[in-house]
Design an enzyme around this catalytic site. Structure first.
Site, PDB file in Angstrom:
ATOM      1  N   LYS A   2      -5.775 -10.162  -5.449  1.00 54.42           N
ATOM      2  CA  LYS A   2      -6.910 -10.380  -4.546  1.00 54.42           C
ATOM      3  C   LYS A   2      -8.111  -9.528  -4.971  1.00 54.42           C
ATOM      4  O   LYS A   2      -7.938  -8.410  -5.447  1.00 54.42           O
ATOM      5  CB  LYS A   2      -6.452  -9.962  -3.137  1.00 54.42           C
ATOM      6  CG  LYS A   2      -7.404 -10.278  -2.039  1.00 54.42           C
ATOM      7  CD  LYS A   2      -6.912  -9.719  -0.706  1.00 54.42           C
ATOM      8  CE  LYS A   2      -7.205  -8.253  -0.543  1.00 54.42           C
ATOM      9  NZ  LYS A   2      -7.057  -7.747   0.819  1.00 54.42           N
ATOM     10  N   LYS A  33     -11.722  -4.493  -1.976  1.00 53.56           N
ATOM     11  CA  LYS A  33     -12.631  -3.371  -2.191  1.00 53.56           C
ATOM     12  C   LYS A  33     -11.787  -2.275  -2.828  1.00 53.56           C
ATOM     13  O   LYS A  33     -10.652  -2.079  -2.448  1.00 53.56           O
ATOM     14  CB  LYS A  33     -13.147  -2.781  -0.880  1.00 53.56           C
ATOM     15  CG  LYS A  33     -13.457  -3.732   0.214  1.00 53.56           C
ATOM     16  CD  LYS A  33     -14.039  -2.936   1.372  1.00 53.56           C
ATOM     17  CE  LYS A  33     -13.924  -3.645   2.684  1.00 53.56           C
ATOM     18  NZ  LYS A  33     -12.606  -3.451   3.308  1.00 53.56           N
ATOM     19  N   LYS A  37       0.828  -1.215   0.000  1.00 56.29           N
ATOM     20  CA  LYS A  37       0.000   0.000   0.000  1.00 56.29           C
ATOM     21  C   LYS A  37       0.853   1.251   0.000  1.00 56.29           C
ATOM     22  O   LYS A  37       0.502   2.247  -0.636  1.00 56.29           O
ATOM     23  CB  LYS A  37      -0.933   0.007   1.210  1.00 56.29           C
ATOM     24  CG  LYS A  37      -2.038  -1.003   1.072  1.00 56.29           C
ATOM     25  CD  LYS A  37      -3.119  -0.762   2.094  1.00 56.29           C
ATOM     26  CE  LYS A  37      -4.246  -1.751   1.881  1.00 56.29           C
ATOM     27  NZ  LYS A  37      -5.264  -1.669   2.912  1.00 56.29           N
TER      28      LYS A  37
HETATM   29  P1  AMP Z   1     -11.027  -5.989   4.778  1.00 47.20           P
HETATM   30  O1  AMP Z   1     -11.943  -5.772   3.633  1.00 47.20           O
HETATM   31  O2  AMP Z   1      -9.601  -5.856   4.382  1.00 47.20           O
HETATM   32  O3  AMP Z   1     -11.394  -5.260   5.998  1.00 47.20           O
HETATM   33  O4  AMP Z   1     -11.210  -7.531   5.151  1.00 47.20           O
HETATM   34  C1  AMP Z   1     -12.198  -8.058   6.008  1.00 47.20           C
HETATM   35  C2  AMP Z   1     -12.070  -9.561   6.039  1.00 47.20           C
HETATM   36  O5  AMP Z   1     -12.338 -10.108   4.749  1.00 47.20           O
HETATM   37  C3  AMP Z   1     -10.664 -10.041   6.414  1.00 47.20           C
HETATM   38  O6  AMP Z   1     -10.778 -11.194   7.221  1.00 47.20           O
HETATM   39  C4  AMP Z   1     -10.033 -10.370   5.096  1.00 47.20           C
HETATM   40  O7  AMP Z   1      -9.036 -11.351   5.194  1.00 47.20           O
HETATM   41  C5  AMP Z   1     -11.236 -10.900   4.328  1.00 47.20           C
HETATM   42  N1  AMP Z   1     -11.063 -10.709   2.883  1.00 47.20           N
HETATM   43  C6  AMP Z   1     -10.973  -9.520   2.233  1.00 47.20           C
HETATM   44  N2  AMP Z   1     -10.821  -9.709   0.901  1.00 47.20           N
HETATM   45  C7  AMP Z   1     -10.804 -11.061   0.711  1.00 47.20           C
HETATM   46  C8  AMP Z   1     -10.666 -11.906  -0.440  1.00 47.20           C
HETATM   47  N3  AMP Z   1     -10.535 -11.394  -1.657  1.00 47.20           N
HETATM   48  N4  AMP Z   1     -10.705 -13.244  -0.257  1.00 47.20           N
HETATM   49  C9  AMP Z   1     -10.861 -13.774   0.984  1.00 47.20           C
HETATM   50  N5  AMP Z   1     -10.985 -13.036   2.101  1.00 47.20           N
HETATM   51  C10 AMP Z   1     -10.958 -11.705   1.979  1.00 47.20           C
END
Ligand code: AMP
Ligand code: TRP
Length: 332
Positions: free
Chosen positions: A197, A200, A112
């Site tokens: 990945k 968002k 990032k």
């Molecule tokens: P975040 O959106 O980064 O706050 O992620 C929230 C949760 O979703 C965390 O446990 C991440 O590891 C999981 N997560 C986010 N993106 C993915 C993805 N593409 N595949 C699997 N898990 C995800």
């Protein structure tokens, strides 16, 4: 009873990756077998350039989606991080245990920070210290297990290191937690760029399925997913990232195994069609419940208020204990 803690950042609309990697298990498994807390980690959304109104809206939307995904406030605690001061209080103490070297080694920070620099922007100091705040989120609650997607494994590993180090230096204070990951779809990949990945993002990405996408949009995105050269449907994440991603998504939706599913399909087209339908069906009840909850914002606010009160009670003794252990004079 085990203690479970996990969180989601309100930096964008929640995706199929969030759901399959994390949220779905929180609601179907974790909340029923553990004393669990699920948090909209809004302080983490301030580590990159942000719009205050958008963070506020996304925080409310994320909380609503957690409930829509099936988290039951009678069974678990759902709250917003900034409503509970203990996170920031503990984070500072952990900054006094962590080193700048270990922060700079975090993969997510490196990625990032370099993306930010490439855009000509500056890197907020909070982006560097972010994993310490995450460790505070987890350690404040005596957490045993942290159900997350693969991308968070390194941060949970750091949390363990900080807990062990603090306990060794200042006496036993923290439970040492461990990460848990789903068996399939622990890292859902971007449909247009299956080597990255599904994260968002600020753009309405054609490779990202959002939880609130209409069925027609979900179908279009999945039918247009990039597949690999070759004809046969094979599960091999290295050599066939596009097809393997679809197989994982389908397996996660249907509760199957991606390798076994590969044998069932003869063409990419039929795999895409079934995956699209499976995702549409997976999201349908979540979207329906989300619509109902949106009609009752006072209910969601009440849940967050009660959740924060409960979370504060749970975190306070551990954080106070850490203040005493590290050498701070207790208030008279
Ligand atoms: P975040 O959106 O980064 O706050 O992620 C929230 C949760 O979703 C965390 O446990 C991440 O590891 C999981 N997560 C986010 N993106 C993915 C993805 N593409 N595949 C699997 N898990 C995800
Ligand atoms: N860093 C996590 C992510 O980007 C979000 C998060 C913050 C988190 N604090 C947490 C996850 C505590 C689990 C436990 O996904």
């Amino acid at each position: 009873m085990k203690r479970v803690f996990s969180g989601v950042k309100p930096t964008g609309h929640l995706t199929l990756g969030n759901y399959l990697g994390a949220m779905r298990r929180w609601s179907t498994v974790d909340q029923h077998r553990a004393d669990s807390l699920f948090c909209v980690v809004d302080l983490h959304a301030l580590t990159v350039e942000h719009d205050p109104g958008r963070v506020r809206r996304l925080s409310h939307q994320a909380a609503t989606l957690l409930l829509a995904a099936g988290l039951d406030p009678q069974v678990c605690t759902v709250f917003v991080q900034s409503h509970v001061d203990e996170h920031a209080r503990l984070s500072y103490l952990l900054e006094c245990v962590a080193t700048d070297g270990e922060m700079r080694r975090m993969i997510q920070y490196k990625e990032k920070a370099s993306a930010e620099r490439d855009r000509g922007g500056s890197v907020r100091l909070s982006l560097l210290t972010y994993p310490v705040l995450m460790a505070a989120d987890i350690l404040a609650y005596g957490t045993d297990e942290v159900p997350v997607g693969d991308d968070q494994a390194q941060h949970v590993e750091l949390t363990r290191d900080l807990a062990v180090r603090f306990n060794q230096r200042y006496g036993h204070t923290f439970v040492v937690p461990r990460a848990t990951h789903p068996e399939v779809a622990a890292r859902v990949m971007n449909l247009q760029e299956p080597t990255s990945k599904m994260g968002k993002s600020d753009d309405v990405g054609p490779g990202i399925v959002y939880l609130l996408d209409e069925p027609a949009v979900v179908r279009k995105k999945i039918m247009r997913a990039v597949t690999d050269s070759g004809q046969d449907v094979e599960y091999d994440r290295e050599a066939r990232p596009g097809v393997s991603n679809l197989l994982e998504i389908l397996a996660a939706c249907e509760g199957g195994n991606p390798e076994a599913l590969a044998g069932v399909y003869e063409s990419y087209g039929s795999l895409k069609k079934d995956t699209a339908e499976a995702v549409v069906e997976l999201l349908r009840p979540v979207q329906q419940r989300h619509k109902e909850l949106c009609a009752d914002p006072a209910y969601v606010e009440g849940v967050l208020r009660d959740g924060a009160a409960r979370a504060r009670e749970m975190a306070r003794p551990t954080v106070d204990g850490a203040y005493r252990a590290i050498g701070l004079l207790p208030p008279a």
